[in-house]
Motif scaffolding. Structure first.
Motif, mmCIF file in Angstrom:
data_model
loop_
_atom_site.group_PDB
_atom_site.id
_atom_site.type_symbol
_atom_site.label_atom_id
_atom_site.label_comp_id
_atom_site.label_asym_id
_atom_site.label_seq_id
_atom_site.Cartn_x
_atom_site.Cartn_y
_atom_site.Cartn_z
ATOM 1 N N VAL A 181 0.844 -1.171 0.000
ATOM 2 C CA VAL A 181 0.000 0.000 0.000
ATOM 3 C C VAL A 181 0.892 1.237 0.000
ATOM 4 O O VAL A 181 1.963 1.250 0.623
ATOM 5 C CB VAL A 181 -0.949 0.016 1.228
ATOM 6 C CG1 VAL A 181 -0.168 0.080 2.524
ATOM 7 C CG2 VAL A 181 -1.949 1.157 1.150
ATOM 8 N N SER A 182 0.482 2.260 -0.740
ATOM 9 C CA SER A 182 1.241 3.509 -0.806
ATOM 10 C C SER A 182 0.431 4.620 -0.155
ATOM 11 O O SER A 182 -0.759 4.797 -0.462
ATOM 12 C CB SER A 182 1.536 3.885 -2.263
ATOM 13 O OG SER A 182 2.339 2.908 -2.878
ATOM 14 N N PHE A 183 1.074 5.352 0.730
ATOM 15 C CA PHE A 183 0.431 6.496 1.384
ATOM 16 C C PHE A 183 0.980 7.768 0.751
ATOM 17 O O PHE A 183 2.188 8.003 0.760
ATOM 18 C CB PHE A 183 0.702 6.489 2.887
ATOM 19 C CG PHE A 183 0.063 5.326 3.599
ATOM 20 C CD1 PHE A 183 -1.303 5.299 3.846
ATOM 21 C CD2 PHE A 183 0.834 4.249 4.020
ATOM 22 C CE1 PHE A 183 -1.886 4.227 4.506
ATOM 23 C CE2 PHE A 183 0.259 3.171 4.670
ATOM 24 C CZ PHE A 183 -1.117 3.161 4.920
ATOM 25 N N LEU A 208 -7.633 -0.952 6.123
ATOM 26 C CA LEU A 208 -6.903 -1.685 5.088
ATOM 27 C C LEU A 208 -7.472 -3.073 4.812
ATOM 28 O O LEU A 208 -7.232 -3.637 3.733
ATOM 29 C CB LEU A 208 -5.433 -1.809 5.487
ATOM 30 C CG LEU A 208 -4.671 -0.484 5.615
ATOM 31 C CD1 LEU A 208 -3.266 -0.717 6.144
ATOM 32 C CD2 LEU A 208 -4.626 0.254 4.279
ATOM 33 N N TYR A 209 -8.221 -3.639 5.785
ATOM 34 C CA TYR A 209 -8.753 -4.986 5.590
ATOM 35 C C TYR A 209 -10.244 -5.087 5.906
ATOM 36 O O TYR A 209 -10.808 -6.171 5.859
ATOM 37 C CB TYR A 209 -7.998 -5.992 6.479
ATOM 38 C CG TYR A 209 -6.643 -6.363 5.938
ATOM 39 C CD1 TYR A 209 -6.488 -7.358 4.981
ATOM 40 C CD2 TYR A 209 -5.505 -5.700 6.375
ATOM 41 C CE1 TYR A 209 -5.249 -7.697 4.487
ATOM 42 C CE2 TYR A 209 -4.248 -6.027 5.889
ATOM 43 C CZ TYR A 209 -4.122 -7.025 4.943
ATOM 44 O OH TYR A 209 -2.885 -7.363 4.450
ATOM 45 N N GLY A 210 -10.880 -3.969 6.236
ATOM 46 C CA GLY A 210 -12.292 -4.015 6.586
ATOM 47 C C GLY A 210 -13.197 -3.673 5.425
ATOM 48 O O GLY A 210 -12.866 -3.887 4.254
ATOM 49 N N CYS A 211 -14.352 -3.083 5.770
ATOM 50 C CA CYS A 211 -15.350 -2.789 4.749
ATOM 51 C C CYS A 211 -15.216 -1.388 4.167
ATOM 52 O O CYS A 211 -16.090 -0.943 3.420
ATOM 53 C CB CYS A 211 -16.752 -2.975 5.333
ATOM 54 S SG CYS A 211 -17.057 -1.949 6.793
ATOM 55 N N PHE A 212 -14.142 -0.684 4.523
ATOM 56 C CA PHE A 212 -13.923 0.653 3.965
ATOM 57 C C PHE A 212 -13.414 0.543 2.519
ATOM 58 O O PHE A 212 -12.782 -0.457 2.133
ATOM 59 C CB PHE A 212 -12.907 1.432 4.800
ATOM 60 C CG PHE A 212 -13.407 1.806 6.167
ATOM 61 C CD1 PHE A 212 -14.083 3.010 6.360
ATOM 62 C CD2 PHE A 212 -13.232 0.960 7.242
ATOM 63 C CE1 PHE A 212 -14.550 3.352 7.613
ATOM 64 C CE2 PHE A 212 -13.704 1.293 8.495
ATOM 65 C CZ PHE A 212 -14.367 2.494 8.691
ATOM 66 N N VAL A 213 -13.694 1.580 1.735
ATOM 67 C CA VAL A 213 -13.288 1.544 0.312
ATOM 68 C C VAL A 213 -11.772 1.519 0.184
ATOM 69 O O VAL A 213 -11.229 1.022 -0.800
ATOM 70 C CB VAL A 213 -13.873 2.762 -0.443
ATOM 71 C CG1 VAL A 213 -15.381 2.671 -0.528
ATOM 72 C CG2 VAL A 213 -13.447 4.080 0.208
ATOM 73 N N GLU A 214 -11.051 2.045 1.196
ATOM 74 C CA GLU A 214 -9.577 2.069 1.128
ATOM 75 C C GLU A 214 -8.977 0.661 1.095
ATOM 76 O O GLU A 214 -7.823 0.487 0.689
ATOM 77 C CB GLU A 214 -9.002 2.838 2.325
ATOM 78 C CG GLU A 214 -9.168 4.340 2.254
ATOM 79 C CD GLU A 214 -10.490 4.800 2.831
ATOM 80 O OE1 GLU A 214 -10.688 6.031 2.923
ATOM 81 O OE2 GLU A 214 -11.322 3.940 3.186
ATOM 82 N N SER A 215 -9.743 -0.334 1.545
ATOM 83 C CA SER A 215 -9.208 -1.696 1.576
ATOM 84 C C SER A 215 -8.915 -2.233 0.171
ATOM 85 O O SER A 215 -8.125 -3.168 0.019
ATOM 86 C CB SER A 215 -10.192 -2.630 2.288
ATOM 87 O OG SER A 215 -11.424 -2.680 1.579
ATOM 88 N N SER A 216 -9.545 -1.623 -0.814
ATOM 89 C CA SER A 216 -9.297 -2.058 -2.195
ATOM 90 C C SER A 216 -8.355 -1.122 -2.938
ATOM 91 O O SER A 216 -8.036 -1.353 -4.112
ATOM 92 C CB SER A 216 -10.629 -2.154 -2.960
ATOM 93 O OG SER A 216 -11.285 -0.898 -2.982
ATOM 94 N N PHE A 217 -7.893 -0.060 -2.231
ATOM 95 C CA PHE A 217 -6.995 0.910 -2.872
ATOM 96 C C PHE A 217 -5.533 0.510 -2.640
ATOM 97 O O PHE A 217 -5.169 -0.046 -1.604
ATOM 98 C CB PHE A 217 -7.199 2.313 -2.303
ATOM 99 C CG PHE A 217 -8.502 2.956 -2.679
ATOM 100 C CD1 PHE A 217 -9.375 2.335 -3.567
ATOM 101 C CD2 PHE A 217 -8.847 4.196 -2.161
ATOM 102 C CE1 PHE A 217 -10.579 2.933 -3.909
ATOM 103 C CE2 PHE A 217 -10.050 4.797 -2.498
ATOM 104 C CZ PHE A 217 -10.911 4.168 -3.357
ATOM 105 N N GLU A 218 -4.728 0.813 -3.629
ATOM 106 C CA GLU A 218 -3.283 0.652 -3.465
ATOM 107 C C GLU A 218 -2.628 1.977 -3.087
ATOM 108 O O GLU A 218 -1.523 1.988 -2.555
ATOM 109 C CB GLU A 218 -2.651 0.107 -4.748
ATOM 110 C CG GLU A 218 -3.032 -1.337 -5.040
ATOM 111 C CD GLU A 218 -2.261 -1.911 -6.222
ATOM 112 O OE1 GLU A 218 -1.272 -1.267 -6.651
ATOM 113 O OE2 GLU A 218 -2.648 -2.985 -6.704
#
Length: 360
Positions: A181-183, A208-218
């Motif tokens: 993952v890149s911040f 990063l691993y839950g139901c937030f949309v960020e979990s699918s973002f790199e």
């Protein structure tokens, strides 16, 4: 035969009865005579001495109170012993027994149940021995009081298990989730291990691993969280190595605020200890104590407190130190001094009164 002369009051009464005008003039003359004198000369006419201030604990029956303390010491818990030795010290102070006073203080220091009491009673011993340079040098030469006068490693005294750490949650196995993952911080991107970074705290795991949309973002933008690229890079290294590399205090403060905001307990604890090792002067202690109180950092707060105590009584004359210690709220005091409030303010009261009996 004895001759009796009328007193001044009798003369005044007779004059008042016979000639009131003469009496009034006489009274005015008396008043003007005293009014012409300065206040200091009038005060010199008053010979009454002010009562002496005795700031010592003096019980009616010394034997009874000392016997009671001894009985309590035999049966009390370890956490209560230091305060009982402090009470014993106050009784011996009322008796004027200097040697027994210091013995009680030393016993309180030896039986201290936490690092805060060790700091307080060690500083108290140092303060009591001021002016006895020859004795102190002799004791220091044999190593007897070096630990009392020296600086304590607060970080080693406050063990890591006193600060709860997030030990991670089992990561979801999903082949579609990238392990990298890149911040993005401003114009820079910091690449981190997703699983390691998620292990910092429950909020990051959920992101990063839950139901937030960020979990699918790199790529995740964290520019609005007051963290610099250098700070995020250091956090990424911490996720892998578990330790913080050399960094200036300003960067460590930035990471401490970030860790506290996102509940990264292991990162916060490491940052807390790293900052505590950088406290070297009273000004450092004043500035870092404010941050320690704001971010609830006990190791840093104890290290700053040690500097204030080690420089007594001079530190109490510092306006910044005085404001910190006197205007702290109940919650702030618990962060600074932990459970040793009574012994701490007992020491400060004695130092302040010895310096200035009118001190508040």
């Amino acid at each position: 035969m004895r001759t009796f002369f009328p007193s001044e009051s009798c003369k005044a009464t007779k004059l008042k009865a016979v000639n009131p005008q003469s009496w009034i003039q006489a009274e005015r003359g008396t008043f003007s005579k005293f009014a012409s004198k300065s206040p200091s000369s009038i005060e010199s006419l008053i010979k009454v001495r002010e009562p002496p201030i005795v700031p010592f604990f003096k019980p009616v029956d010394y034997v009874e109170i000392l016997a009671h303390i001894h009985e309590e010491l035999e049966s009390c818990s370890l956490e209560e012993r230091s305060n009982l030795y402090l009470l014993q010290y106050q009784v011996f102070r009322g008796l004027g027994e200097d040697k027994l006073m210091r013995r009680s203080l030393r016993a309180a220091w030896l039986k201290a149940s936490n690092v805060y009491e060790k700091l307080i009673f060690g500083a108290w011993l140092k303060y009591e021995r001021q002016g006895a340079e020859i004795i102190s040098e002799l004791l220091s030469s044999c190593g007897r009081c070096a630990t009392e006068f020296g600086i304590i490693d607060v970080a080693s005294e406050l063990h890591a298990n006193e600060s709860p750490r997030f030990r991670g949650i089992d990561m979801l196995s999903d082949n579609h989730i990238s392990r990298i993952v890149s911040f993005q911080i401003g114009l820079e991107k910091i690449v981190c291990d997703r699983q390691k970074f998620a292990g910092l705290s429950i909020p990051f795991h959920a992101m990063l691993y839950g139901c937030f949309v960020e979990s699918s973002f790199e790529d995740i933008n964290l520019s609005e969280n007051n963290i610099s690229p250098s700070g995020m890079r250091l956090i990424g290294d911490f996720c892998i190595t578990g330790s913080l590399n050399e960094a200036p205090s300003s960067l460590l403060l930035e990471i401490l605020v970030f860790a506290n905001k996102f509940c990264c307990e292991s990162l916060k604890d490491a940052c807390d200890r790293k900052l505590a090792s950088l406290v070297s002067s009273r000004q450092d202690a004043v500035e870092l104590m404010e941050c320690a109180i704001e971010e609830n950092s006990p190791v840093l707060a104890a290290s700053c407190l040690q500097v204030f105590l080690h420089e007594l009584p001079d530190s109490l004359n510092d306006c910044q130190v005085f404001e910190l210690l006197s205007n702290a709220s109940r919650q702030h005091r618990s962060i600074m001094i932990g459970p040793a409030l009574f012994s701490f303010y007992s020491l400060l009261s004695e130092v302040a009164i010895n310096t200035d009996p009118r001190s508040e």
